[in-house]
Design a protein around this motif. Structure first.
Motif, short mmCIF file in Angstrom:
data_model
loop_
_atom_site.label_atom_id
_atom_site.label_comp_id
_atom_site.label_asym_id
_atom_site.label_seq_id
_atom_site.Cartn_x
_atom_site.Cartn_y
_atom_site.Cartn_z
N ARG A 1 -31.93 -43.52 -37.03
CA ARG A 1 -31.75 -42.22 -37.69
C ARG A 1 -32.40 -41.15 -36.82
O ARG A 1 -33.41 -41.41 -36.17
CB ARG A 1 -32.39 -42.19 -39.07
N ARG B 1 -33.25 -36.70 -36.58
CA ARG B 1 -33.24 -35.35 -37.15
C ARG B 1 -32.83 -34.41 -36.03
O ARG B 1 -33.03 -34.71 -34.85
CB ARG B 1 -34.62 -34.97 -37.70
N TYR C 1 -40.62 -39.87 -42.85
CA TYR C 1 -40.27 -39.74 -44.27
C TYR C 1 -39.28 -38.59 -44.51
O TYR C 1 -38.72 -38.47 -45.59
CB TYR C 1 -41.53 -39.54 -45.11
N LEU C 2 -39.05 -37.73 -43.50
CA LEU C 2 -38.09 -36.64 -43.67
C LEU C 2 -36.67 -37.19 -43.54
O LEU C 2 -36.44 -38.16 -42.82
CB LEU C 2 -38.33 -35.55 -42.62
N PRO C 3 -35.72 -36.58 -44.24
CA PRO C 3 -34.34 -37.08 -44.17
C PRO C 3 -33.81 -37.06 -42.73
O PRO C 3 -34.11 -36.14 -41.96
CB PRO C 3 -33.55 -36.09 -45.03
N THR D 1 -30.28 -38.33 -40.11
CA THR D 1 -28.86 -38.69 -40.03
C THR D 1 -28.74 -40.07 -39.39
O THR D 1 -29.30 -40.31 -38.32
CB THR D 1 -28.10 -37.66 -39.16
N GLU D 2 -28.01 -40.95 -40.05
CA GLU D 2 -27.80 -42.28 -39.48
C GLU D 2 -26.88 -42.18 -38.27
O GLU D 2 -25.84 -41.53 -38.31
CB GLU D 2 -27.17 -43.21 -40.52
#
Length: 153
Positions: free
Chosen positions: A21, A23, A80-82, A84-85
């Motif tokens: 993932r 960011r 822990y932040l969102p 993108t896969e």
């Protein structure tokens, strides 16, 4: 934006299942700031951090006259932040040997290139390799990637 330089930062992480993932952060150069400093500022990494790799991995030109300098940050200092896969490890390629710039580059292409770059550095740069090897999950996942260093523009 004509003639501007943007610093793009991709903090990247992998989970135990091998799913990557990332960011996407973009910043401009501050007054008297180098691209390296801007990338660290954008990612929230201190210059003396020995466990996080901040590495310039590619650049590209946008038709508006903008140069985008891309840095990968691994492991993501804020996992822990969102994020993108990364669904595809497809690299962007130019149409021929004298035409290296791809017609279209998306963020997955850039992230895939950055990971292949880190996989190469894991084996060939002792300083970066030591930092990456400090995170066993990251090192194991990078070892499974191709060691091919391909430039994405």
């Amino acid at each position: 934006m004509n003639g501007q330089v943007s610093v793009e930062v991709l903090p990247i992480r992998v989970d135990a299942a091998g799913t990557w993932r990332y960011r996407h952060l973009v910043t401009r150069l501050g007054a008297s700031e180098s691209p390296d400093q801007a990338a660290r500022r954008g990612a929230g990494v201190q210059a003396g951090d020995a466990s996080t790799v901040v590495h310039s991995t590619s650049w590209r030109y946008r038709p508006q006259g903008q140069i985008v300098l891309t840095y990968v940050v691994c492991p993501d200092p804020f996992p822990y932040l969102p994020g993108t896969e990364l669904e595809s490890f497809r690299l962007a390629r130019g149409s021929g040997p004298a035409s290296p710039s791809p017609e279209h580059v998306d963020l997955d292409n850039v992230a895939a290139h950055a990971l292949r770059h880190l996989a190469y550095l894991l084996d060939h740069d002792p300083v970066v390799g030591a930092a990456l090897a400090g995170d066993v999950v990251v090192a194991r996942a990078l070892e499974s990637l191709s060691r091919e260093l391909i430039v994405v523009h």
